[in-house]
Design an enzyme around this catalytic site. Structure first.
Site, PDB file in Angstrom:
ATOM      1  N   GLY A   9       0.714  -1.334   0.044  1.00 45.75           N
ATOM      2  CA  GLY A   9       0.096   0.003   0.146  1.00 45.75           C
ATOM      3  C   GLY A   9       0.842   1.260   0.026  1.00 45.75           C
ATOM      4  N   ALA A  10       1.917   1.310  -1.031  1.00 48.17           N
ATOM      5  CA  ALA A  10       2.981   2.408  -0.853  1.00 48.17           C
ATOM      6  C   ALA A  10       2.506   3.411  -1.792  1.00 48.17           C
ATOM      7  CB  ALA A  10       4.080   1.923  -1.332  1.00 48.17           C
ATOM      8  N   ALA A  12      -0.019   5.573  -1.859  1.00 51.09           N
ATOM      9  CA  ALA A  12      -0.817   6.607  -1.123  1.00 51.09           C
ATOM     10  C   ALA A  12      -0.693   6.577   0.503  1.00 51.09           C
ATOM     11  CB  ALA A  12      -2.369   6.507  -1.397  1.00 51.09           C
ATOM     12  N   GLY A  13      -0.950   7.551   1.074  1.00 51.51           N
ATOM     13  CA  GLY A  13      -1.355   7.678   2.575  1.00 51.51           C
ATOM     14  C   GLY A  13      -0.016   7.299   3.419  1.00 51.51           C
ATOM     15  N   SER A 136      -5.614  -1.015  13.779  1.00 51.95           N
ATOM     16  CA  SER A 136      -6.762   0.268  13.989  1.00 51.95           C
ATOM     17  C   SER A 136      -7.098   0.344  15.326  1.00 51.95           C
ATOM     18  CB  SER A 136      -7.696   0.443  12.880  1.00 51.95           C
ATOM     19  OG  SER A 136      -8.617   1.439  13.079  1.00 51.95           O
ATOM     20  N   TYR A 149     -15.004  -3.862   9.385  1.00 51.83           N
ATOM     21  CA  TYR A 149     -13.733  -3.335   9.314  1.00 51.83           C
ATOM     22  C   TYR A 149     -13.116  -3.608  10.568  1.00 51.83           C
ATOM     23  CZ  TYR A 149      -9.986   0.231   9.230  1.00 51.83           C
ATOM     24  OH  TYR A 149      -8.753   0.851   9.267  1.00 51.83           O
ATOM     25  N   LEU A 181      -7.834   8.320  14.383  1.00 49.52           N
ATOM     26  CA  LEU A 181      -8.232   9.476  13.448  1.00 49.52           C
ATOM     27  C   LEU A 181      -6.979  10.011  12.853  1.00 49.52           C
ATOM     28  CD1 LEU A 181     -10.750  10.816  12.132  1.00 49.52           C
ATOM     29  CD2 LEU A 181     -10.073  12.835  13.531  1.00 49.52           C
ATOM     30  N   THR A 185      -5.107  11.279   3.780  1.00 49.08           N
ATOM     31  CA  THR A 185      -4.823  10.128   3.136  1.00 49.08           C
ATOM     32  C   THR A 185      -6.168   9.887   2.389  1.00 49.08           C
ATOM     33  OG1 THR A 185      -5.586   8.373   4.569  1.00 49.08           O
ATOM     34  CG2 THR A 185      -3.378   8.980   5.199  1.00 49.08           C
TER      35      THR A 185
HETATM   36  N1  LIG Z   1      -6.299   6.828   7.656  1.00 52.18           N
HETATM   37  C1  LIG Z   1      -6.823   6.214   8.959  1.00 52.18           C
HETATM   38  O1  LIG Z   1      -7.571   7.053   9.579  1.00 52.18           O
HETATM   39  C2  LIG Z   1      -6.450   4.832   9.354  1.00 52.18           C
HETATM   40  C3  LIG Z   1      -6.588   4.623  10.695  1.00 52.18           C
HETATM   41  C4  LIG Z   1      -6.236   3.442  11.251  1.00 52.18           C
HETATM   42  C5  LIG Z   1      -5.682   2.670  10.360  1.00 52.18           C
HETATM   43  N2  LIG Z   1      -5.592   2.598   9.151  1.00 52.18           N
HETATM   44  C6  LIG Z   1      -5.183   1.539   8.113  1.00 52.18           C
HETATM   45  O2  LIG Z   1      -3.932   1.976   7.716  1.00 52.18           O
HETATM   46  C7  LIG Z   1      -3.664   1.434   6.295  1.00 52.18           C
HETATM   47  C8  LIG Z   1      -3.399   2.350   5.399  1.00 52.18           C
HETATM   48  O3  LIG Z   1      -4.422   3.433   5.316  1.00 52.18           O
HETATM   49  P1  LIG Z   1      -4.251   4.753   4.495  1.00 52.18           P
HETATM   50  O4  LIG Z   1      -5.084   5.853   5.377  1.00 52.18           O
HETATM   51  O5  LIG Z   1      -3.015   5.064   4.094  1.00 52.18           O
HETATM   52  O6  LIG Z   1      -5.186   4.623   3.285  1.00 52.18           O
HETATM   53  P2  LIG Z   1      -5.098   5.044   1.772  1.00 52.18           P
HETATM   54  O7  LIG Z   1      -4.465   6.367   1.577  1.00 52.18           O
HETATM   55  O8  LIG Z   1      -6.323   4.583   1.143  1.00 52.18           O
HETATM   56  O9  LIG Z   1      -3.912   4.019   1.151  1.00 52.18           O
HETATM   57  C9  LIG Z   1      -4.161   2.600   0.995  1.00 52.18           C
HETATM   58  C10 LIG Z   1      -3.344   1.803   0.365  1.00 52.18           C
HETATM   59  O10 LIG Z   1      -3.456   0.493   0.223  1.00 52.18           O
HETATM   60  C11 LIG Z   1      -3.325   0.306  -1.149  1.00 52.18           C
HETATM   61  N3  LIG Z   1      -4.373  -0.943  -1.325  1.00 52.18           N
HETATM   62  C12 LIG Z   1      -5.546  -1.226  -1.160  1.00 52.18           C
HETATM   63  N4  LIG Z   1      -6.149  -2.303  -1.552  1.00 52.18           N
HETATM   64  C13 LIG Z   1      -4.954  -2.943  -2.097  1.00 52.18           C
HETATM   65  C14 LIG Z   1      -4.794  -4.282  -2.601  1.00 52.18           C
HETATM   66  N5  LIG Z   1      -5.806  -4.824  -3.046  1.00 52.18           N
HETATM   67  N6  LIG Z   1      -3.557  -4.492  -3.275  1.00 52.18           N
HETATM   68  C15 LIG Z   1      -2.357  -3.791  -3.032  1.00 52.18           C
HETATM   69  N7  LIG Z   1      -2.751  -2.648  -2.510  1.00 52.18           N
HETATM   70  C16 LIG Z   1      -3.791  -1.994  -1.916  1.00 52.18           C
HETATM   71  C17 LIG Z   1      -3.459   1.131  -1.958  1.00 52.18           C
HETATM   72  O11 LIG Z   1      -2.921   1.347  -3.081  1.00 52.18           O
HETATM   73  P3  LIG Z   1      -3.527   0.985  -4.633  1.00 52.18           P
HETATM   74  O12 LIG Z   1      -5.007   1.274  -4.425  1.00 52.18           O
HETATM   75  O13 LIG Z   1      -2.587   1.695  -5.619  1.00 52.18           O
HETATM   76  O14 LIG Z   1      -3.447  -0.552  -4.710  1.00 52.18           O
HETATM   77  C18 LIG Z   1      -3.018   2.453  -1.061  1.00 52.18           C
HETATM   78  O15 LIG Z   1      -1.653   2.594  -1.236  1.00 52.18           O
HETATM   79  C19 LIG Z   1      -4.793   0.631   6.093  1.00 52.18           C
HETATM   80  O16 LIG Z   1      -4.671  -0.545   6.436  1.00 52.18           O
HETATM   81  C20 LIG Z   1      -6.023   1.216   7.140  1.00 52.18           C
HETATM   82  O17 LIG Z   1      -6.843   0.359   7.328  1.00 52.18           O
HETATM   83  C21 LIG Z   1      -5.848   3.876   8.573  1.00 52.18           C
END
Ligand SMILES: NC(=O)c1ccc[n+]([C@@H]2O[C@H](COP(=O)([O-])OP(=O)(O)OC[C@H]3O[C@@H](n4cnc5c(N)ncnc54)[C@H](OP(=O)(O)O)[C@@H]3O)[C@@H](O)[C@H]2O)c1
Length: 250
Positions: A9-10, A12-13, A136, A149, A181, A185
């Protein structure tokens, strides 16, 4: 020799921020995701220490092909950051989409589990390595609409702890990072599929940033080899607990 990190998931975010930070810490980073152009843009800023890798973690063949490519280039993976993941929807369970549930399980649970299964034996063989999972606060604290989730993140938390039990006697480390929160991203846009609703999630809140999470990952990954951070829950100061609710007859 710099250490090799695989960050899923590199594109984005958190994942992009973690990749940037690990490169700054001296790691060679393989950044995996489905959107190659986003990974290439990151490579343009990070240079030779960043290697883009197209990988869909919901596709076993794509994981196998990606890991085979890494094996051809590098001796082994020192740090696996299982960050790829997503939330879909906020509907109550009785109205939620089964497709959304299945995609969250396929990505957050099955994808992460397949990567652990594939990478762990090499780490144990070398008696060295670290798996950092992105859980999370939703894995410990229920909230309305969190249903599957939150359940996927509870799985990630418990798997991380159970891995520690199995890895007893080895030098392989496992950490579950549990953010609250966090803005800046694509997470809420992916979840709500509406830019205004996604922006409203963070309105007036001094939320965590992706760099805060990258900082946390870099910290756990650079502790002395004897130190294992099991779980690390991190919230912005503006966030706290909601407490229990009691439904009362009118
Ligand atoms: N933001 C928050 O508030 C938050 C809080 C707690 C935990 N988290 C967790 O932290 C992690 C990252 O979140 P984020 O906020 O950075 O989200 P994000 O900005 O939506 O980034 C998600 C990343 O995951 C990749 N991804 C999604 N589905 C994929 C797949 N099938 N295969 C490979 N890559 C995949 C996306 O890349 P592609 O679309 O290019 O594949 C993207 O790079 C997640 O596990 C999320 O549940 C987030």
């Amino acid at each position: 020799m710099s250490k090799i990190a695989l960050v899923t998931g590199a594109s984005a975010g958190f994942g992009a921020a973690i990749a940037r930070r690990l490169v700054a810490e001296g790691f060679t980073v393989v950044g995996a995701a489905r959107r190659l152009e986003r990974l290439q843009a990151l490579q343009a800023t990070l240079g030779a220490a960043f290697h883009p890798l197209v990988m869909d973690v919901t596709d076993a063949a794509s994981i196998d092909a990606g890991l085979a490519q890494i094996k051809r280039q590098f001796a082994g993976i020192d740090l696996l950051v299982n960050n790829a993941g997503l939330a879909l929807g906020v509907a109550p369970a009785q109205q939620a989409s089964l497709d959304d549930w299945e995609r969250m399980i396929a990505t957050n649970v099955l994808g992460l589990t397949r990567l652990v299964h594939a990478v762990l034996p090499g780490m144990v063989e070398r008696n060295q390595g670290h798996i950092v999972n992105l859980g999370s606060v939703a894995g410990s604290h229920p909230y309305p609409g969190g249903n599957v989730y939150g359940a996927t993140k509870a799985f990630v938390r418990q798997l991380s702890l159970n891995l520690r039990a199995d890895l007893f006697g080895t030098q392989v480390r496992v950490t579950n990072i549990e953010p609250g929160l966090c803005g800046g991203t694509e997470f809420s846009l992916v979840r709500l599929k509406d830019a205004d609703r996604a922006a409203a999630v963070y309105e007036g809140a001094d939320a965590l940033t992706a760099d805060d999470i990258a900082d946390t990952v870099a910290w756990v990954a650079t502790r002395p080899g004897r130190v294992n951070i099991n779980t690390l829950e991190v919230m912005p100061v503006c966030q706290s607990f909601a407490g229990m609710k009691v439904h009362r007859d009118a």
